[in-house]
Design an enzyme around this catalytic site. Structure first.
Site, PDB file in Angstrom:
ATOM      1  N   ARG A 141       0.731  -1.283  -0.108  1.00 41.54           N
ATOM      2  CA  ARG A 141      -0.100   0.109   0.186  1.00 41.54           C
ATOM      3  C   ARG A 141       0.955   1.245  -0.031  1.00 41.54           C
ATOM      4  O   ARG A 141       2.117   1.212   0.567  1.00 41.54           O
ATOM      5  CB  ARG A 141      -1.122   0.075   1.154  1.00 41.54           C
ATOM      6  CG  ARG A 141      -0.216   0.148   2.624  1.00 41.54           C
ATOM      7  CD  ARG A 141      -1.128  -0.168   3.703  1.00 41.54           C
ATOM      8  NE  ARG A 141      -2.190   0.961   3.634  1.00 41.54           N
ATOM      9  CZ  ARG A 141      -2.230   2.165   4.081  1.00 41.54           C
ATOM     10  NH1 ARG A 141      -1.086   2.552   4.699  1.00 41.54           N
ATOM     11  NH2 ARG A 141      -3.348   3.101   4.227  1.00 41.54           N
ATOM     12  N   LEU A 142       0.189   2.203  -0.244  1.00 42.27           N
ATOM     13  CA  LEU A 142       1.060   3.583  -0.355  1.00 42.27           C
ATOM     14  C   LEU A 142      -0.329   4.636   0.166  1.00 42.27           C
ATOM     15  O   LEU A 142      -1.264   4.304  -0.124  1.00 42.27           O
ATOM     16  CB  LEU A 142       1.356   4.056  -1.657  1.00 42.27           C
ATOM     17  CG  LEU A 142       2.503   3.563  -2.349  1.00 42.27           C
ATOM     18  CD1 LEU A 142       2.779   4.284  -3.797  1.00 42.27           C
ATOM     19  CD2 LEU A 142       3.863   3.656  -1.485  1.00 42.27           C
ATOM     20  N   ASP A 143      -0.212   5.358   1.213  1.00 45.65           N
ATOM     21  CA  ASP A 143      -0.831   6.266   1.579  1.00 45.65           C
ATOM     22  C   ASP A 143      -1.480   7.107   0.750  1.00 45.65           C
ATOM     23  O   ASP A 143      -0.875   7.502  -0.401  1.00 45.65           O
ATOM     24  CB  ASP A 143      -0.277   7.471   2.597  1.00 45.65           C
ATOM     25  CG  ASP A 143       0.241   6.552   3.953  1.00 45.65           C
ATOM     26  OD1 ASP A 143      -0.388   5.338   4.317  1.00 45.65           O
ATOM     27  OD2 ASP A 143       1.016   7.041   4.577  1.00 45.65           O
ATOM     28  N   TYR A 144      -2.943   7.579   0.757  1.00 45.75           N
ATOM     29  CA  TYR A 144      -3.614   8.198   0.124  1.00 45.75           C
ATOM     30  C   TYR A 144      -2.834   9.490  -0.661  1.00 45.75           C
ATOM     31  O   TYR A 144      -2.828   9.628  -1.730  1.00 45.75           O
ATOM     32  CB  TYR A 144      -4.975   8.772   0.661  1.00 45.75           C
ATOM     33  CG  TYR A 144      -5.715   9.921   0.017  1.00 45.75           C
ATOM     34  CD1 TYR A 144      -6.795   9.373  -1.038  1.00 45.75           C
ATOM     35  CD2 TYR A 144      -5.598  10.937   0.062  1.00 45.75           C
ATOM     36  CE1 TYR A 144      -7.555   9.894  -1.741  1.00 45.75           C
ATOM     37  CE2 TYR A 144      -6.769  11.957  -0.512  1.00 45.75           C
ATOM     38  CZ  TYR A 144      -7.456  11.471  -1.542  1.00 45.75           C
ATOM     39  OH  TYR A 144      -8.312  12.349  -1.994  1.00 45.75           O
ATOM     40  N   THR A 147       0.413  10.149  -0.849  1.00 49.91           N
ATOM     41  CA  THR A 147       1.552   9.596  -1.373  1.00 49.91           C
ATOM     42  C   THR A 147       1.726   9.223  -2.786  1.00 49.91           C
ATOM     43  O   THR A 147       0.821   8.521  -3.372  1.00 49.91           O
ATOM     44  CB  THR A 147       2.280   8.734  -0.442  1.00 49.91           C
ATOM     45  OG1 THR A 147       2.264   8.974   0.858  1.00 49.91           O
ATOM     46  CG2 THR A 147       3.924   8.237  -0.889  1.00 49.91           C
TER      47      THR A 147
END
Length: 284
Positions: A133-136, A138
């Site tokens: 996952r990557l933060d919203y 990022t």
């Protein structure tokens, strides 16, 4: 009935049951159960013949999906993604800032993968899935699995810390040239190595730094929390910030720029990089 989608099957390594192959094939039917329903409703033809759940395909078949007059209409997600690398097993795409990787929202990276990637010819092909996952807020490189075995092997590579991720951030304040941050995140061990690549004087923020970050663990918000813990928060962060040091309107200056790993099937050394967003280069 109205023809909505057509697909020509490429040559496959070995025959595969159609209902397995068709998962993720159509924009409007993303699930295996949806494929079964469409077969039952006689909405799919293979070379002009009604598809069945027992049908096997091997290559060159023409598959047509129809929509009946009384069938419900599906809203199609139109999301153009940049594909940085792709083969029959996996893909690496660029995730823009401001979009979720997955979740209950309609507009997510996960929902947009099938329309941007070529369906795998492997017998265990599945709907493409993000491996991490990557933060919203990022931006950066996101690894995708296209087969069930690839998803399993890539997930194990992450668990064994055999996939190296390098991030770039712009931070606020005076920093040491390099260092290691070992403070726990959510009561779990967390380890981040950083090095300052460049610094500029800023009227509002005193100093701004272009920083390379190499996390050795993958805790939620680890990089953001770690940099905040040493009083050098990431520019644009509205969750972990110093008083009077918030930048509005430009988003979070955090970018996943490099992915490195050994391909679990071809054994090729994969090293993919993605240039910094324009908002970074405007400062540096």
């Amino acid at each position: 009935m109205q023809l909505t989608e057509t697909h020509i099957v490429p040559i496959l390594e070995k025959p595969i049951r159609f209902q397995e192959y068709a998962v993720g094939l159509f924009n409007t039917i993303p699930t295996k159960s949806g494929i079964k329903k469409a077969i039952k409703k006689e909405l799919i033809l293979i070379d002009g013949v009604l598809a069945t759940t027992s049908k096997y395909i091997s290559g060159r078949e023409k598959i047509e999906l129809f929509q009946s007059e009384n069938s419900s209409t599906f809203e199609r997600l139109k999301l153009d993604l940049e594909v940085v690398f792709e083969d029959d097993y996996l893909a690496i795409i660029y995730k823009p800032a401001g979009i979720l990787v997955s979740g209950n929202k309609f507009v997510t990276i996960a929902n947009g993968l099938a329309q941007n990637l070529t369906k795998s010819n492997q017998s265990d092909a599945v709907k493409p899935q993000p491996i991490h996952r990557l933060d919203y807020p990022t931006s950066g490189l996101l690894l995708i699995g296209k087969t069930s075995s690839s998803i399993n092997r890539l997930s194990k590579l992450f668990e064994n810390k055999e996939i190296k991720k390098t991030y770039f951030a712009i931070t606020i304040g005076v920093m040491n040239t390099k260092g290691i941050i070992n403070s726990p995140v959510d009561e779990k061990n967390a380890h981040t190595e950083y090095s300052v690549l460049n610094s500029v004087i800023s009227e509002r923020f005193e100093f701004l730094n272009l920083v390379q970050l190499k996390p050795k663990t993958g805790r939620k918000h680890q990089l953001r929390k770690h940099l905040f813990s040493i009083e050098n928060p990431i520019l644009g962060d509205k969750e972990y910030f110093l008083e009077n040091k918030i930048l509005n309107g430009k988003g979070l200056f955090l970018h996943a720029g490099i992915l490195e790993f050994v391909h679990p099937f071809t054994k090729e050394n994969i090293s993919i990089s993605k240039e910094l967003p324009k908002k970074f280069t405007k400062i540096f």
